[in-house]
Design a protein around this motif. Structure first.
Motif: not given
Length: 296
Positions: A190-204
């Motif tokens: 599973r993708v346990a979490s996902a968060a937006h960063g600046p601009e198009d940045t993504a943290h998974l």
């Protein structure tokens, strides 16, 4: 193997056309593009023939290489597979899960070979490292950073790519990170979490079937001085880091073509085939859904 190229953009010019022309076991037959003038120019530069219609090209080749946006690629890949043509595809396989599944189904039903060009998987030092780490047990955690400056103030030839503007780093560099992590840590549970960063940045954060968790930071808007890719594994075997360097995309694409030739001759699927491309697309879509929930 007679092979045609679908696409005339920067990636087709930088990597595909030079690699196809130089490969000793490929006959670079022709080029089709959505801009006929660009197809004519690229074909003439590499001793190939320009085609005005996709079906005309498909009639005269054994395989196609695709350098097009994922949504366009998926539809043409299905068309080519149903015509019995082997496929050298780009990542991501498609822009949606249904599109990706249609490609994988068409490949399976037509029994054609497919290879998705996850660049890192076709760089010899990186490929050897991935294979070695996959044999180790006891990985505890992994960290991947894939930071590009396509929209971060650099002079990238992809800065005007509409699909990259729309889909962002998750879909452009996310496949690279997943192509390294999945063979080592196992499929994503599973993708346990996902968060937006600046601009198009993504943290998974991803949970893998091995029990390990990986964290990914993906961006196309990093400052040029911060750009680069790193993968670090930590576990019972200690710390392992993905080696840097390589001979560039043309050499890597040539090895991907080798893989396609082998798969076509033997009938054995390559690990980076359309089915793997589908799985990566499913993970990206799951992450995208979590990011969209945040926006709501």
């Amino acid at each position: 193997m007679r092979i045609g190229l679908l696409g005339t953009g920067p990636w087709a010019r930088m990597a595909h056309a030079p690699a196809l022309e130089a490969h000793p076991e490929l006959d670079f037959t022709g080029v089709w593009g959505r801009r006929p003038d660009a197809a004519k120019e690229l074909a003439s530069r590499h001793g190939a023939r320009p085609y005005d219609a996709v079906d005309a090209l498909l009639d005269e080749v054994d395989a196609v290489a695709v350098a097009l946006p994922p949504g366009v690629q998926a539809d043409l890949a299905v068309r080519a597979a149903r015509a019995g043509r082997h496929l050298l595809l780009d990542k991501p396989l498609a822009a949606t899960v249904p599109q990706a599944r249609a490609v994988a189904d068409a490949v399976r039903e037509a029994q054609v070979a497919s290879v998705v060009f996850f660049t890192t998987r076709f760089r010899p030092e990186a490929a050897t490292w991935i294979a070695e780490q996959a044999l180790e047990e006891g990985w505890f955690t992994a960290r991947a950073q894939w930071l590009g400056s396509v929209f971060g103030g650099g002079d990238s030839p992809f800065a005007h790519s509409p699909w990259r503007r729309e889909k962002g780093a998750l879909w452009d560099v996310g496949p690279h990170a997943l192509s390294v992590l999945l063979p080592v840590l196992g499929d994503a549970v599973r993708v346990a979490s996902a968060a937006h960063g600046p601009e198009d940045t993504a943290h998974l954060v991803i949970e893998h079937e091995s029990g390990a968790f990986s964290s990914l930071t993906l961006s196309l808007t990093a400052p040029p001085a911060a750009a680069g890719a790193e993968v670090e594994l930590r576990g019972s075997a200690g710390v392992a880091r993905l080696p840097h360097g390589g001979d560039g995309p043309v050499a890597a694409l040539s090895l991907a073509a080798d893989a396609l030739l082998t798969a076509a001759r033997t009938g054995r699927p390559h690990p980076c085939d359309a089915a793997f491309g589908l799985r990566v697309t499913e993970i990206l879509a799951e992450a995208e859904a979590l990011l969209t929930e945040q926006e709501g």
